[in-house]
Design a protein around this motif. Structure first.
Motif, PDB file in Angstrom:
ATOM      1  N   UNK A  43      23.011   9.408  20.515  1.00 26.97           N
ATOM      2  CA  UNK A  43      24.412   8.819  21.160  1.00 26.97           C
ATOM      3  C   UNK A  43      25.751   9.566  20.394  1.00 26.97           C
ATOM      4  N   UNK A  44      26.321  10.216  21.198  1.00 24.57           N
ATOM      5  CA  UNK A  44      27.427  10.813  20.492  1.00 24.57           C
ATOM      6  C   UNK A  44      28.757  10.176  21.309  1.00 24.57           C
ATOM      7  N   UNK A 127      22.897  10.257  25.226  1.00 26.60           N
ATOM      8  CA  UNK A 127      23.908   9.293  25.765  1.00 26.60           C
ATOM      9  C   UNK A 127      25.398   9.752  24.918  1.00 26.60           C
ATOM     10  N   UNK A 128      26.512  10.032  26.059  1.00 29.23           N
ATOM     11  CA  UNK A 128      27.689  10.422  25.618  1.00 29.23           C
ATOM     12  C   UNK A 128      28.622   9.563  25.747  1.00 29.23           C
ATOM     13  N   UNK A 164      22.187  14.229  31.139  1.00 30.34           N
ATOM     14  CA  UNK A 164      23.090  13.163  30.188  1.00 30.34           C
ATOM     15  C   UNK A 164      23.519  12.094  30.825  1.00 30.34           C
ATOM     16  N   UNK A 165      23.666  10.836  30.081  1.00 30.56           N
ATOM     17  CA  UNK A 165      24.366   9.695  30.576  1.00 30.56           C
ATOM     18  C   UNK A 165      25.700   9.848  30.067  1.00 30.56           C
ATOM     19  N   UNK A 242      16.771   2.065  25.258  1.00 31.49           N
ATOM     20  CA  UNK A 242      17.587   2.831  26.107  1.00 31.49           C
ATOM     21  C   UNK A 242      16.910   4.168  26.904  1.00 31.49           C
ATOM     22  N   UNK A 243      15.867   4.465  26.169  1.00 33.70           N
ATOM     23  CA  UNK A 243      14.897   5.816  26.935  1.00 33.70           C
ATOM     24  C   UNK A 243      13.951   5.316  27.665  1.00 33.70           C
ATOM     25  N   UNK A 244      13.689   3.907  27.821  1.00 35.43           N
ATOM     26  CA  UNK A 244      12.849   3.446  28.786  1.00 35.43           C
ATOM     27  C   UNK A 244      12.981   3.382  30.269  1.00 35.43           C
ATOM     28  N   UNK A 245      12.257   3.770  31.210  1.00 36.36           N
ATOM     29  CA  UNK A 245      12.799   3.627  32.593  1.00 36.36           C
ATOM     30  C   UNK A 245      13.585   2.563  32.917  1.00 36.36           C
ATOM     31  N   UNK A 246      14.975   3.107  33.411  1.00 34.33           N
ATOM     32  CA  UNK A 246      15.915   2.148  33.941  1.00 34.33           C
ATOM     33  C   UNK A 246      16.872   1.752  32.556  1.00 34.33           C
ATOM     34  N   UNK A 247      16.600   2.417  31.572  1.00 33.09           N
ATOM     35  CA  UNK A 247      17.562   2.429  30.291  1.00 33.09           C
ATOM     36  C   UNK A 247      18.741   3.229  30.604  1.00 33.09           C
TER      37      UNK A 247
END
Length: 833
Positions: A43-44, A127-128, A164-165, A242-247
């Motif tokens: 996460x950045x 995730x940014x 990227x989120x 967070x990396x699971x499906x839907x996260x």
């Protein structure tokens, strides 16, 4: 650069753009990031300077990034890029705090680091967080506009889109509903995306191909701290899994495994610093290549120093190791599995390629042990074959069958050993070692076959030698017309018997017919050569054999009794018969007659040597330069040169030598016969004896009437016989009557006196030292007159015996006769004593 041990925060990149490799490696080791595989998230946070980024991260992830001191005034607190582990978040999550944008410390024109750090965050983070103030939404010149433009521009520099989120965090929200703020923000984001210059490949690519856009609003930390913390706590929950499906990052792509994070980060920053486009797929392959190779090398080093492997290698050097294949396969599988576990998340193609390289190197490392194991198996199998073959042969099994059974047994043992030594991970082929084993078996079989056949041949040759040598020698000694037919019959019988038995034994070798025929022929040749050799040996001794044959025939009669030359024997006829027998033996030994060819050797020898018809060439023939002597040749008619034992010339020479050496025996026989005749001439003729009996009848009757006369005559006879023996009258008359009379006259008186003296001494009871024992025995057992008569009788008997021996074995030499007479005289003297 520095490190806060309490919050595990580390400066990753300093303000000058220098990458902290050592700090990152320490962070990875301390947090055990490498063990996470793909189960980690990054996460950045990006945003304007002094917008509360570090404060948000510390509250959100319980990190310990340095925060701005409000009482010290607004200034830059984060220089470069910092990272820390998010406390209590699952899975493993790394928080990266980027230097704020639009800072007065770098100035308006220095945007290089901002763009580099933004590109680094987009390339590394899943995730940014984009931290922005609420009052900037909808404003054209707000601080978020340049930031978003930078984010979109650097995203397009990537070779392929990386999902990227983007989580927009609206700070210090107002009473404006969040729905309105989100709508306005999304419109601004879409507007900025549409205005960004894109490459042809992504000219029509929608924003959601690159980003997942999410929006969240937070209250003011300074004015509504309690509400702020509550909202942050709720936001924190969204980062779990967070990396699971839907996260938040459930649809991320192109993730670098955790063990390659350090190297990947370094390479990404290096490429960014060099101001080159970042090819993420190629970068992913490059990271996988480096990391997989590192993992493979590490496993190979561990394998080389593995104690189990070293013990196994040492054990196999000393001999066979049961379960070798399973043990080695287990060791290799351990390291291959470890490689697979550590490299599972890297690029599949690279991972497989490096695994194959690891496998090849590992197999090369252990192949020597495998080869040594196969060498032991081959040696043991060959030794087993030798032992099994020898045992089978000792039990009487046929050679060929014994070889097949032994070879089959040892190959089965070898194949089982190879199966036991087989390494599961390898495709090694033991066929070459097996072929070498077969070649070794064939070589030993050939050697053993040759040795056994040689031994077998030697045994049968020995058998033939024993069966032929003495009988053939005996037949040659007998030497007659049936000698060679008997030898041929004996040779044929013994050879056929040996060949039959040999064929029965050699059948077990299963040889080809040509080889068997050759061996049989060699055996036949050997038996024939044995007879020929014996014939040549006997031919070399022919002169001795001829003399023995002559002596046997000449000295013995038909009943094999020794001859006594009494004067009635025909010495000429006996000599001729004896020479004929010797010549017959010579004709037998003149040539080898194993082929039953007729020849005229015997007739030629008899006609030439016995009859003497051609012993001397006539002067007429000599004048013509020709010879009628059939023995004047070096070969016999109708006899091949290789079968000639004695040439005609040699036979003639041998006969001449034979006659020369046997003439003495004939001469001695003649002398003995004459001596016997002379000995018998001392008696009067038969008519005189009859006349003496008729005319002396009255005197004989007178003696019967007067016994004293008879006693006197008997004593006179004894004295006369004693004088006869003492004077050795027959010997004296051998050289003539005159010489005999003179010699007897000279010795008569001394002899009479000596005899009277001895008689006187005996009468007085005095005996000499030499005759003491015999004299005492005589006086005790008989009268003096009886002793004298016994002595004289013994002397006469001894003389008669000597004469008989001379007559039996031919006339002795003069010296031998003289010695015998001397001995007789001495014996007579002792007897008379």
């Amino acid at each position: 650069m520095g490190e806060n041990d309490d919050g595990c925060s580390t400066q990753l990149i300093d303000g000058n753009g220098e990458f902290n490799v050592k700090g990152l490696d320490n962070f990875v080791k301390k947090t055990k990031l490498s063990d996470c595989g793909l189960s980690y998230a990054v996460v950045a946070i990006m945003g304007p300077q002094s917008s509360g980024k570090s404060t948000l991260l510390n509250h959100l992830f319980k990190t310990s990034f340095r925060e701005m001191d409000a009482f010290a005034g607004r200034s830059q607190t984060t220089k470069g890029i910092w990272m820390a582990r998010c406390v209590g978040i699952e899975p493993f999550t790394i928080a990266m705090d980027l230097e704020g944008t639009d800072g007065r410390e770098r100035g308006e024109d220095d945007t290089t680091f901002e763009r580099q750090s933004a590109l680094f965050a987009i390339a590394v983070a899943d995730i940014v967080l984009i931290n922005m103030w609420c009052h900037d939404i909808g404003r054209e010149q707000a601080a978020n506009k340049p930031l978003l433009k930078t984010v979109f521009q650097v995203m397009l520099r990537l070779f392929s889109p990386r999902k990227t989120t983007l989580l927009f965090v609206i700070r210090d929200k107002t009473k404006t509903p969040i729905e309105l703020l989100e709508r306005a923000l999304r419109e601004d984001i879409q507007k900025i995306w549409d205005l960004v210059r894109k490459p042809e490949a992504h000219k029509n690519t929608p924003l959601n191909e690159f980003f997942n856009v999410m929006i969240v609003a937070l209250s003011s930390y300074e004015e509504k701290e309690k509400q702020f913390k509550q909202e942050v706590a709720e936001l924190r929950q969204r980062f779990f899994h967070s990396i699971s499906p839907g996260g938040l990052a459930g649809d991320r792509r192109g993730v670098v495994p955790a063990s390659g994070f350090s190297f990947s980060s370094q390479q990404i920053w290096r490429v960014i610093k060099e101001n080159r486009d970042l090819d993420l797929p190629a970068h992913k392959v490059m990271v996988a290549t480096v990391r997989c190779e590192e993992i493979a090398n590490e496993k190979l080093r561990d394998l080389a120093t593995n104690e189990s492997w070293l013990e196994l290698h040492e054990a196999v050097e000393g001999g066979l190791v049961p379960g070798f294949g399973k043990k080695l396969s287990s060791i290799l599988e351990k390291y291959f599995s470890e490689y697979d576990a550590e490299a599972i998340y890297f690029d599949e193609g690279v991972r497989k390629e490096k695994r194959l390289q690891l496998k090849l190197k590992a197999l090369d490392l252990v192949h020597t042990a495998y080869a040594t194991m196969l060498g032991h198996l081959r040696s043991n199998a060959l030794e087993s074959f030798k032992i099994q073959l020898e045992q089978s042969l000792n039990q009487g099994e046929g050679f060929a069958k014994a070889v097949r059974d032994s070879q089959q047994y040892c190959l089965i043992v070898f194949d089982k050993g190879c199966e036991d030594a087989k390494v599961k991970q390898a495709t090694w082929d033991a066929s070459k070692i097996r072929e070498k084993l077969c070649r070794d078996i064939d070589a030993h079989t050939s050697s053993a076959r040759t040795a056994k056949l040689s031994e077998l041949t030697a045994n049968y040759e020995k058998r033939l030698t024993q069966a032929l040598s003495e009988p053939v020698e005996s037949l040659f000694e007998a030497g007659g017309k049936e000698t060679w037919p008997s030898i041929r019959k004996l040779l044929k019988r013994e050879t056929e018997t040996a060949v039959t038995d040999f064929l029965d034994v050699v059948t077990g070798f299963e040889l080809d017919h040509d080889k068997i025929d050759a061996m049989v022929q060699n055996l036949k040749d050997y038996s024939q050569s044995l007879v020929e050799k014996k014939a040549r040996e006997e031919a070399a001794k022919i002169l001795i054999r001829m003399k023995d044959r002559f002596s046997t025939v000449f000295s013995h009669d038909k009943d094999s009794m020794p001859r006594v030359w009494t004067g009635k024997e025909d010495i000429r006829a006996i000599t001729k018969d004896a020479r004929a027998e010797a010549l017959s033996l010579l004709s037998v030994m003149a040539a080898i007659r194993l082929d039953e060819r007729p020849d005229n050797i015997e007739s030629t020898l008899f006609s030439s040597l016995m009859d003497g018809t051609v012993s001397v060439s006539s002067s007429h023939n000599r004048s013509l330069g020709t010879s009628t002597d059939p023995l004047a040749s070096s070969s016999w008619e109708e006899v091949p040169p290789k079968n000639v034992l004695l040439t005609p010339v040699q036979c003639k020479s041998l006969w001449r030598q034979f006659k020369s050496e046997t003439e003495y025996s004939v001469t001695q026989a003649i002398s003995a016969q004459e001596a016997h005749k002379r000995n018998n001439n001392w008696l009067p003729p038969a008519w005189a004896i009859v006349l003496m009996i008729v005319l002396g009848f009255n005197e004989f009757m007178m003696l019967l009437k007067n016994p004293l006369y008879l006693l006197g005559f008997f004593v006179a006879f004894l004295l006369s016989k004693a004088l006869w023996v003492q004077l050795d009258i027959p010997r004296e008359f051998q050289h003539g009557a005159v010489a005999g009379v003179l010699s007897i006259t000279s010795k008569f008186l001394p002899t009479v006196m000596n005899l009277l003296r001895k008689l006187a001494e005996e009468a007085q009871g005095k005996t000499t030292q030499e005759g003491e024992y015999s004299a005492s025995q005589s006086y005790r057992q008989q009268s003096p007159s009886h002793s004298i008569s016994s002595t004289i009788s013994e002397s006469v008997a001894s003389n008669i015996s000597s004469a008989g021996d001379d007559a039996e074995y031919s006339s002795p030499s003069p010296d031998l006769v003289r010695r015998r007479n001397t001995n007789n005289v001495q014996e007579s003297e002792i007897s008379q004593l």
